[in-house]
Design an enzyme around this catalytic site. Sequence first.
Site, PDB file in Angstrom:
ATOM      1  N   GLY A 199     -21.415 -39.544  -1.993  1.00 38.14           N
ATOM      2  CA  GLY A 199     -22.397 -40.436  -2.589  1.00 38.14           C
ATOM      3  C   GLY A 199     -21.985 -40.789  -4.011  1.00 38.14           C
ATOM      4  CG  HIS A 213      13.038   9.428   8.319  1.00 36.68           C
ATOM      5  ND1 HIS A 213      13.642   8.765   7.279  1.00 36.68           N
ATOM      6  CD2 HIS A 213      13.356  10.737   8.152  1.00 36.68           C
ATOM      7  CE1 HIS A 213      14.289   9.630   6.524  1.00 36.68           C
ATOM      8  NE2 HIS A 213      14.126  10.832   7.029  1.00 36.68           N
TER       9      HIS A 213
END
Length: 451
Positions: free
Chosen positions: A139, A362
Amino acid sequence: MQRHAIILAAGKGTRMKSKKYKVLHEVAGKPMVEHVLNNVKQAGVDQIVTIIGHGAESVKDTLGNQSLYSFQDKQLGTAHAVKMAHEHLADKEGTTLVVCGDTPLITYQTLQSLIEHHESTQSHVTVLSASTINPYGYGRIIRNHNGILERIVEEKDANDSERAIKEISSGIFAFNNRVLFEKLEQVKNDNAQGEYYLPDVLSLILKDGGKAEVYCTEDFDEIIGVNDRLMLSEAEKALQQRINRYHMENGVTIIDPSSTFIGTDVKIGIDTTIEPGVRIGGHTTIEEDVWIGQYSEINNSTIHSNANIKQSVINDSIVGENTTVGPFAQLRPGSNLGSEVKVGNFVEVKKADIKDGAKVSHLSYIGDAEIGERTNIGCGSITVNYDGANKFKTIVGKDAFIGCNTNLIAPVTVGNHTLIAAGSTITDNIPEDSLALARARQVNKEGYLKK
C-alpha cells in the site's frame, strides 16, 4: 498508559504452496510469528492478542500462554481480522499496536519508537512506513502538498501516479484503542478485493478530523512481509546478515558470514572463531576463545572456553574448557564433557558424563555411561546399553585403561585404575586396581589349509 498488541496470524498463505501455515514457516530456526511476538513483548506491550484462523491449534501450540487468542473464521481482510480482538480489547484504554505475523524482521526498537511517536504526538493512528525502489505489492502512503498524510491506497486500488510513489505502508499501526474499535464498525468492503481493509480505519479517522501520523523506518528489510518461498529466503538472508553482523561487532570472528547460520537466541563470547558452513541454533551459549570448525552443527548446547569443535554435531550437550570434539563426532542429548576431554573421530556419545581429562579418541559409542577422570577408552570400544527393551548404565572409574575393541555389557561397573585387555567382552563388575581379560584363547592350527 496501557499498551496492547494485535498480531494478525490467521492467513493460510496460499502462495507458500505448503501444508504448513504461513506464519509457522521458520526464519533463523524460529517460526515467523514467534519472532514477531518476541519483539512485540520487548517493545513493552502489556497484553497481546493473536488472531488465528488457518492452523489455529498449531499457532496456539507455538505461542502458548504468551498471548490471548481470537478466531477469525473467514478471512475477509485486515480490518475484519483486527475486529476479532473485540472480545479482549474493545473496552480498554491506551494504545494498540497492530502487527502482521509474517514480518519476522521487525525489531522491538522500531516498534518502541512507533509507539512513543504515536503517544507523544497524541495521534489517533500512526502508520509505520518505509521507502523502497520497488514498492510493488505494498500500500502507498499518500500525502498532500504539505507532506501531511491523507490516506493509504492498496496496490490493486492505486492509479498509475499512486503506484509510482516509493513510500509504502508496512501494515503496522499504532492506534488509540477506543477510536480503533469505534471506526472498525464503519469500515466497508467496496474495493477491488471486496475485503475490509485496516487502512480504511485511518481514512475514517481523518474524515472525522482525527489526527494521523507517519513514523518512517530507514531499514526497509524490517517490514518485509513473507508471502512466498522467495520472500522467505530473502528474510532468512537479511536476518542472518543482521545476526552475524551483531556477533562480529562484538568480537567474534566469522570467516564466511554468507555460509554461517546462527539463531537469534545464541550467545557467543569474544575471540571465538567460526569457520564456514557452521549452523548454531536454539539456546546455545559459546564462551570465549572457542574454535568451531567448518560444517559443525550445534543446538541447545553450552561450549566452554578454549574448546575446539571439529566438523561435529552437538545437540543438548555440554562441552568443557579446553576440550576437543571431532572431527566427525556426534554428541547426542544429555552428553556432558568435562575439561580437557578428547572425543575423537567417529565417536558417538549419548546421555553420558565424561569426566575431566578422559579420552575417547576413535570409533566408539558411549551411551548411558559415566567415564571417570583421565580414563582412556580404546579404539572401537562400546558400551552395550540396550537389551531390546531397556537401557542400562555403564560406570567406569578414574584412571582406567580400556583396551581396543572392548564391549562393556551394561549394567556394569569398572573400578578405578583398572586395565581391560583389548578385545574383551565385559559382563561382570571389575574391582579397582585389577586386570580383566574376557576373550577366547587364540588357537593356531598349522598346515590346516593344505589339507
